[in-house]
Motif scaffolding. Structure first.
Motif, short mmCIF file in Angstrom:
data_model
loop_
_atom_site.label_atom_id
_atom_site.label_comp_id
_atom_site.label_asym_id
_atom_site.label_seq_id
_atom_site.Cartn_x
_atom_site.Cartn_y
_atom_site.Cartn_z
N LYS A 60 0.17 22.02 17.00
CA LYS A 60 -0.13 20.67 16.52
C LYS A 60 0.10 20.69 15.02
CE LYS A 60 -3.51 18.18 17.92
NZ LYS A 60 -4.86 17.61 18.17
N HIS A 120 1.43 19.38 21.12
CA HIS A 120 0.34 18.51 21.54
C HIS A 120 0.42 17.12 20.91
CE1 HIS A 120 -1.75 21.58 23.84
NE2 HIS A 120 -1.48 22.43 22.87
N ASP A 121 1.10 16.99 19.79
CA ASP A 121 1.33 15.66 19.22
C ASP A 121 2.46 14.94 19.96
OD1 ASP A 121 -0.61 15.84 17.09
OD2 ASP A 121 0.77 17.21 16.08
N LYS A 122 3.20 15.72 20.77
CA LYS A 122 4.34 15.20 21.53
C LYS A 122 5.34 14.51 20.61
CE LYS A 122 1.86 14.73 25.90
NZ LYS A 122 1.46 13.84 27.03
N ILE A 123 5.72 15.28 19.58
CA ILE A 123 6.69 14.78 18.61
C ILE A 123 7.84 15.75 18.51
CG2 ILE A 123 7.08 14.30 16.15
CD1 ILE A 123 4.21 13.26 15.99
N PHE A 176 10.21 14.40 23.88
CA PHE A 176 9.11 13.47 24.18
C PHE A 176 9.58 12.02 23.94
CE2 PHE A 176 7.40 17.37 22.19
CZ PHE A 176 6.79 17.94 23.32
N ASP A 207 8.93 9.33 25.34
CA ASP A 207 7.96 8.26 25.56
C ASP A 207 6.94 8.12 24.44
OD1 ASP A 207 9.13 7.69 28.03
OD2 ASP A 207 7.87 9.13 29.10
N THR A 208 6.97 9.04 23.47
CA THR A 208 6.03 8.95 22.35
C THR A 208 6.34 7.70 21.52
OG1 THR A 208 5.79 11.35 22.23
CG2 THR A 208 5.17 10.10 20.28
N THR A 209 5.31 6.90 21.28
CA THR A 209 5.49 5.63 20.56
C THR A 209 5.20 5.78 19.08
OG1 THR A 209 3.19 4.94 20.89
CG2 THR A 209 4.77 4.40 22.64
N GLU A 256 1.52 6.07 18.43
CA GLU A 256 0.96 7.40 18.64
C GLU A 256 1.24 8.31 17.44
OE1 GLU A 256 1.09 7.80 23.50
OE2 GLU A 256 2.93 8.09 22.35
N VAL A 257 2.40 8.16 16.85
CA VAL A 257 2.73 8.95 15.65
C VAL A 257 1.82 8.56 14.50
CG1 VAL A 257 4.51 9.45 13.94
CG2 VAL A 257 5.14 9.27 16.34
N MET A 287 -1.55 10.04 14.93
CA MET A 287 -1.54 11.45 14.54
C MET A 287 -1.74 11.58 13.03
SD MET A 287 0.42 13.94 12.88
CE MET A 287 2.08 13.24 12.87
#
Length: 215
Positions: free
Chosen positions: A73, A102-105, A112, A114-116, A119-120, A123
């Motif tokens: 992360k 885990h941040d899916k970046i 990733f 689908d990460t919007t 969501e960023v 984070m």
């Protein structure tokens, strides 16, 4: 042209980094993820080295153009938004791909999809709090280890250069002045600010009157 691309791909390296914080329970799973992804090395930073993070600094200096950096992360790898911004800028300049599990970046936008953006931004907003919790837990472990296994006189045995480097690093990373003084066995604030001045540290907190600085 294709041959050149092939040669460049060979030189690129995937490297993982995990700070082994006391409160971090995802260590084994993250290391397995990094190995499965193809990291040639997973660098592990011990909790005792939280203040200076020597392995992280070495990793940053060794990153080369086209490498890939995988972290558990962002809050596990960096110690604040300023360090995160510096990391992003360094990777932009060196064209290094950043992946945070885990941040899916994924800075390349492949792993990733689908990460919007929301969501960023979340984070970024939660990173200072997560870092504070991580450092508080790690600092408690260090204090317990010092009180149990390290003689009280250890701090007094530090060389001046070691003391100065620790003081500068702790100040730059936001530690309270009193805590820095205790860790470095500095008896007065004026001595601490003399050390910081010696290394041209920009003071981010009001020091009071510093010897030699008069209005």
């Amino acid at each position: 042209m294709h041959l050149l691309s092939f040669v460049l791909d060979i030189d690129m390296a995937k490297v993982g980094y995990i700070f082994k914080a006391n409160s971090y329970d995802e260590y084994d799973a993250d290391k397995e993820w990094m190995c499965q992804y193809g990291c040639v090395q997973v660098i592990e930073e011990l909790v005792q080295h939280e203040t200076l993070r020597p392995r992280w600094k070495q990793l940053m200096s060794n990153l080369e153009r086209g490498d890939e950096l995988v972290v558990s992360k962002f809050s596990n790898a960096v110690r604040g938004l300023r360090e995160l911004a510096a990391l992003i800028e360094l990777c932009r300049i060196k064209v290094v791909r950043i992946i945070s599990i885990h941040d899916k970046i994924d800075s390349r936008g492949e792993l990733f999809p689908d990460t919007t953006a929301a969501e960023v931004l979340t984070m970024f907003g939660s990173l200072p709090e997560e870092v504070a919790v991580l450092r508080k837990s790690s600092d408690r472990v260090i204090r317990l280890q010092q009180s149990i296994s390290v003689p009280v006189k250890t701090n007094k045995m530090m060389s001046k250069n070691e003391r100065d480097k620790i003081a500068v690093d702790m100040y730059n990373n936001g530690y309270p002045v009193n805590e820095i003084m205790e860790r470095c066995n500095v008896k007065s604030k004026s001595t601490l600010y003399q050390i910081l001045g010696k290394y041209n540290v920009t003071l981010s907190r009001k020091p009071g009157r510093v010897p030699g600085n008069r209005k």
